[in-house]
Scaffold this motif. Structure first.
Motif, mmCIF file in Angstrom:
data_model
loop_
_atom_site.group_PDB
_atom_site.id
_atom_site.type_symbol
_atom_site.label_atom_id
_atom_site.label_comp_id
_atom_site.label_asym_id
_atom_site.label_seq_id
_atom_site.Cartn_x
_atom_site.Cartn_y
_atom_site.Cartn_z
ATOM 1 N N PHE A 324 0.861 -1.184 0.000
ATOM 2 C CA PHE A 324 0.000 0.000 0.000
ATOM 3 C C PHE A 324 0.906 1.246 0.000
ATOM 4 O O PHE A 324 1.899 1.278 0.721
ATOM 5 N N PRO A 325 0.617 2.265 -0.791
ATOM 6 C CA PRO A 325 -0.556 2.444 -1.658
ATOM 7 C C PRO A 325 -0.313 2.062 -3.120
ATOM 8 O O PRO A 325 -1.185 2.258 -3.943
ATOM 9 N N ASP A 326 0.857 1.533 -3.435
ATOM 10 C CA ASP A 326 1.210 1.277 -4.837
ATOM 11 C C ASP A 326 0.260 0.294 -5.521
ATOM 12 O O ASP A 326 -0.087 0.465 -6.689
ATOM 13 N N LYS A 327 -0.157 -0.752 -4.794
ATOM 14 C CA LYS A 327 -0.953 -1.807 -5.414
ATOM 15 C C LYS A 327 -2.310 -2.016 -4.746
ATOM 16 O O LYS A 327 -3.024 -2.956 -5.082
ATOM 17 N N ALA A 328 -2.654 -1.154 -3.821
ATOM 18 C CA ALA A 328 -3.955 -1.241 -3.148
ATOM 19 C C ALA A 328 -4.326 0.128 -2.604
ATOM 20 O O ALA A 328 -3.450 0.886 -2.170
ATOM 21 N N ASP A 329 -5.626 0.438 -2.620
ATOM 22 C CA ASP A 329 -6.095 1.752 -2.177
ATOM 23 C C ASP A 329 -6.588 1.749 -0.740
ATOM 24 O O ASP A 329 -6.835 2.807 -0.163
ATOM 25 N N CYS A 330 -6.810 0.566 -0.150
ATOM 26 C CA CYS A 330 -7.341 0.477 1.204
ATOM 27 C C CYS A 330 -6.954 -0.870 1.808
ATOM 28 O O CYS A 330 -6.323 -1.702 1.139
ATOM 29 N N ASP A 331 -7.337 -1.083 3.063
ATOM 30 C CA ASP A 331 -6.963 -2.322 3.739
ATOM 31 C C ASP A 331 -7.594 -3.550 3.083
ATOM 32 O O ASP A 331 -6.955 -4.603 2.976
ATOM 33 N N VAL A 332 -8.834 -3.419 2.616
ATOM 34 C CA VAL A 332 -9.515 -4.554 1.979
ATOM 35 C C VAL A 332 -8.787 -4.959 0.698
ATOM 36 O O VAL A 332 -8.542 -6.152 0.447
ATOM 37 N N GLU A 333 -8.426 -3.974 -0.121
ATOM 38 C CA GLU A 333 -7.712 -4.258 -1.368
ATOM 39 C C GLU A 333 -6.317 -4.812 -1.100
ATOM 40 O O GLU A 333 -5.825 -5.675 -1.831
ATOM 41 N N LEU A 334 -5.677 -4.327 -0.032
ATOM 42 C CA LEU A 334 -4.339 -4.813 0.306
ATOM 43 C C LEU A 334 -4.396 -6.295 0.679
ATOM 44 O O LEU A 334 -3.560 -7.093 0.235
ATOM 45 N N ILE A 335 -5.382 -6.663 1.477
ATOM 46 C CA ILE A 335 -5.553 -8.067 1.862
ATOM 47 C C ILE A 335 -5.837 -8.917 0.631
ATOM 48 O O ILE A 335 -5.242 -9.986 0.439
ATOM 49 N N LYS A 336 -6.739 -8.445 -0.225
ATOM 50 C CA LYS A 336 -7.116 -9.226 -1.402
ATOM 51 C C LYS A 336 -5.938 -9.397 -2.364
ATOM 52 O O LYS A 336 -5.710 -10.488 -2.905
ATOM 53 N N SER A 337 -5.175 -8.340 -2.561
ATOM 54 C CA SER A 337 -4.049 -8.438 -3.496
ATOM 55 C C SER A 337 -2.948 -9.337 -2.942
ATOM 56 O O SER A 337 -2.338 -10.113 -3.689
ATOM 57 N N ALA A 338 -2.693 -9.270 -1.635
ATOM 58 C CA ALA A 338 -1.700 -10.168 -1.033
ATOM 59 C C ALA A 338 -2.177 -11.617 -1.115
ATOM 60 O O ALA A 338 -1.376 -12.530 -1.353
ATOM 61 N N ASP A 339 -3.476 -11.808 -0.936
ATOM 62 C CA ASP A 339 -4.049 -13.154 -1.044
ATOM 63 C C ASP A 339 -3.954 -13.675 -2.480
ATOM 64 O O ASP A 339 -3.685 -14.857 -2.706
ATOM 65 N N ASP A 340 -4.163 -12.796 -3.460
ATOM 66 C CA ASP A 340 -4.006 -13.184 -4.874
ATOM 67 C C ASP A 340 -2.565 -13.606 -5.157
ATOM 68 O O ASP A 340 -2.318 -14.583 -5.874
ATOM 69 N N ALA A 341 -1.616 -12.848 -4.607
ATOM 70 C CA ALA A 341 -0.201 -13.192 -4.801
ATOM 71 C C ALA A 341 0.115 -14.540 -4.151
ATOM 72 O O ALA A 341 0.865 -15.352 -4.711
ATOM 73 N N LEU A 342 -0.475 -14.786 -2.990
ATOM 74 C CA LEU A 342 -0.282 -16.071 -2.315
ATOM 75 C C LEU A 342 -0.859 -17.210 -3.155
ATOM 76 O O LEU A 342 -0.228 -18.270 -3.298
ATOM 77 N N TYR A 343 -2.039 -16.977 -3.705
ATOM 78 C CA TYR A 343 -2.661 -18.003 -4.554
ATOM 79 C C TYR A 343 -1.755 -18.317 -5.748
ATOM 80 O O TYR A 343 -1.579 -19.482 -6.130
ATOM 81 N N ARG A 344 -1.164 -17.292 -6.318
ATOM 82 C CA ARG A 344 -0.268 -17.483 -7.464
ATOM 83 C C ARG A 344 0.960 -18.303 -7.049
ATOM 84 O O ARG A 344 1.396 -19.203 -7.779
ATOM 85 N N ALA A 345 1.502 -18.016 -5.865
ATOM 86 C CA ALA A 345 2.666 -18.767 -5.373
ATOM 87 C C ALA A 345 2.310 -20.235 -5.163
ATOM 88 O O ALA A 345 3.098 -21.131 -5.479
ATOM 89 N N LYS A 346 1.111 -20.492 -4.654
ATOM 90 C CA LYS A 346 0.699 -21.877 -4.411
ATOM 91 C C LYS A 346 0.407 -22.590 -5.723
ATOM 92 O O LYS A 346 0.676 -23.786 -5.870
ATOM 93 N N PHE A 347 -0.141 -21.853 -6.680
ATOM 94 C CA PHE A 347 -0.466 -22.474 -7.962
ATOM 95 C C PHE A 347 0.798 -22.894 -8.702
ATOM 96 O O PHE A 347 0.861 -23.975 -9.292
ATOM 97 N N PHE A 348 1.804 -22.038 -8.663
ATOM 98 C CA PHE A 348 3.040 -22.325 -9.379
ATOM 99 C C PHE A 348 3.999 -23.143 -8.507
ATOM 100 O O PHE A 348 5.064 -22.691 -8.108
ATOM 101 N N ASN A 349 3.551 -24.364 -8.192
ATOM 102 C CA ASN A 349 4.394 -25.381 -7.532
ATOM 103 C C ASN A 349 4.715 -25.125 -6.069
ATOM 104 O O ASN A 349 5.479 -25.865 -5.462
ATOM 105 N N ARG A 350 4.203 -24.041 -5.458
ATOM 106 C CA ARG A 350 4.395 -23.787 -4.030
ATOM 107 C C ARG A 350 5.866 -23.520 -3.669
ATOM 108 O O ARG A 350 6.713 -23.471 -4.522
#
Length: 567
Positions: A324-350
């Motif tokens: 924040f604030p580069d990739k999210a505008d608020c706490d909800v978006e920050l959580i969601k974007s970090a969760d998306d990044a985590l999902y990507r890490a898990k998808f690509f072989n963990r």
């Protein structure tokens, strides 16, 4: 805890009332001094006027303090509160000293005033400060007795005041003990309320409150805040093998690793079952990535009992990062974007660290730079949500989109596309399957061959995708990609049956890339091909399904960059 904060405010208000009372008593002393000094009596014509002026002045001073005390309570920065209270208490000591000096010094009847400030300072700041105030007050009284008391014989004032000094010290000590016990109890309550009992890191509720507070501070100070999400790989598999007791031991150890891997100001919390979060105030993304990578390696290199039976032979963790604030505008978006990044890490072989990135965010920035209508930005945000829904419905789609974007970028560079075409190709690659939002999950994940009716429904997703993006003027350049990415070079494709060069050039590029990734991915209704098998399939279908020139260029890229096929 709200109840504890409320209790502290109540105590602060009581202390302020006590200090007001001490000011009132001080005013009485000053009042007596003025009357005696100027010999004001009822026979004096100015008696009434003088009395009212004195009373009015004292009340004004008390009112000023009351307004200050009650309006500023808990409004200062926490790190300055104790300092302000110390200064305020010393100020009261000075006032009481003046009152004693004006009302007879060693003979004054107002020595009890110091007891007010000893009690309030002990309650507010603690035993050490209370004892300090008690000592200062005692020294002031005893020095007055020595300087102004009798110099011959017994100094009865000194002897009597030794009892008062004893009361001062005893009061601050006993009250200080009680305050310390109460503070320890409150700390324990806060720990129980804010900490996760198993891992000894903060719990989910505290994390949510702390993130909001941290973001507010970062906004005020114009700083960045990074958020790390950590998820233990294959933790359910570990629990199923060894039971929840052993799983709890793993969670405890992970919690200890995380606590030892961050700075004092960072906040480690247990976000969910096997998921942890770390708030990194005033931290840039590159620094957060370095911290996350150290944590990942530390977990990987730590031995956990029975980890050799995990799918990859080690107990590891996947980590996602956003800022924040580069990739999210608020706490909800920050959580969601970090969760998306985590999902990507898990998808690509963990067992990897991924920083959040979205092409749609890049598109939103482009739209803002062009100063287009706000509704376009809102629609882009909605499209981003739709793609998240598709990812949840069809796990294949998420990794497929990411890989197709990577392949498209490489192929666009290889073919020497113009900057605008490269950008449209990336956007089109990201959104080419958005029309699947209207396809039933049962059809998307069906393991057997689709029926003719189901196949016809699936073939509608290019047209559905065009309808979704049509309202956004900035996306007009990718409608052909989305609509025609399933056309065949021989005219046997859908939805329009276009042939050869009639198929838009960028759509022909996307067709090759999309098909290759489909062949080399695990899908519910087809067997995954190897790298070489997929290349042979591209060669076999060159000129029938795929544009020959584009196919040759892509095969050249894939042959030279074999590693990218395993993303």
């Amino acid at each position: 805890m709200k109840k504890i904060d409320d209790k502290r405010k109540q105590i602060n208000n009581i202390v302020s009332v006590v200090k007001l009372a001490s000011l009132l008593f001080s005013g009485m002393g000053i009042f007596n001094f003025i009357i005696n000094k100027y010999n004001i009596t009822r026979e004096n014509l100015n008696y009434t006027l003088t009395m009212w002026m004195i009373i009015f002045s004292i009340l004004i001073l008390i009112l000023i303090y009351a307004i200050w005390a009650f309006s500023t309570a808990y409004k200062f920065n926490e790190k300055y509160v104790d300092r302000i209270q110390v200064i305020e208490n010393l100020f009261f000591v000075c006032i009481f000293f003046v009152v004693l000096f004006l009302t007879g010094v060693h003979e004054s009847e107002f020595k009890f005033l110091f007891l007010f400030i000893i009690i309030t300072s002990t309650i507010q700041v603690g035993m050490e400060h209370g004892m300090l105030i008690a000592t200062i007050s005692s020294v002031i009284i005893l020095i007055m007795d020595l300087f102004y008391g009798t110099t011959t014989g017994k100094n009865i004032y000194f002897e009597k005041d030794l009892i008062i000094v004893g009361i001062f010290i005893l009061t601050s000590w006993t009250l200080g003990l009680y305050v310390n016990i109460e503070s320890e109890y409150i700390e324990r309550l806060q720990s129980l309320a804010n900490k996760d009992g198993l891992t000894e890191v903060y719990n989910h509720r505290f994390f949510q409150d702390a993130l909001k507070t941290s973001i507010k501070l970062c906004e005020d100070n114009k700083e960045s805040i990074s958020l790390i999400f950590i998820d233990i790989d294959y933790f359910k598999h570990y629990n199923d093998l060894y039971g929840h007791q052993k799983g709890d031991e793993v969670l405890k150890n992970i919690g200890a690793i995380l606590r030892s891997s961050v700075r004092k100001e960072d906040i480690v919390a247990r976000y969910g079952g096997e998921e942890f979060a770390i708030i990194l105030p005033n931290t840039l993304e590159k620094d957060a990535i370095a911290i996350a990578e150290r944590i990942r390696l530390k977990i990987e290199n730590t031995y956990f009992e029975g980890e050799e039976n995990q799918p990859n032979g080690k107990l590891t963790a996947s980590i996602g990062i956003s800022i924040f604030p580069d990739k999210a505008d608020c706490d909800v978006e920050l959580i969601k974007s970090a969760d998306d990044a985590l999902y990507r890490a898990k998808f690509f072989n963990r067992n990897r660290v991924e920083a959040y990135y979205s092409i749609l965010d890049e598109l939103k920035k482009d739209i803002k730079d062009k100063d287009t209508e706000e509704k376009d930005i809102e629609i882009i945000t909605s499209i981003k949500t739709l793609i998240s829904v598709i990812n949840a419905k069809d796990k294949y789609t998420y990794g497929h989109i990411e890989r197709v974007v990577i392949y498209s970028k490489l192929l666009g560079d290889k073919l020497g596309l113009k900057k605008e075409d490269k950008k449209n190709l990336r956007y089109g690659a990201y959104m080419h399957d958005i029309g699947k939002i209207s396809i039933l999950e049962d059809i998307l994940n069906k393991k057997m061959k689709l029926t003719n009716e189901e196949w016809e429904i699936l073939k509608q997703h290019p047209m559905n995708g065009v309808e979704i993006i049509k309202p956004v003027e900035a996306l007009n350049g990718i409608t052909d990609l989305i609509l025609h990415h399933h056309e065949r070079y021989d005219g046997q494709g859908y939805p329009s049956g276009l042939k050869g060069k009639d198929i838009p050039y960028l759509a022909r590029i996307l067709t090759v890339v999309d098909s290759f990734d489909a062949m080399t991915s695990n899908r519910p209704y087809s067997i995954r091909k190897t790298h070489d098998e997929a290349i042979e399939e591209l060669k076999r279908c060159k000129g029938t399904q795929f544009d020959p020139e584009i196919t040759d260029a892509f095969i050249d890229i894939i042959t030279k960059n074999k590693d990218i096929t395993y993303l």
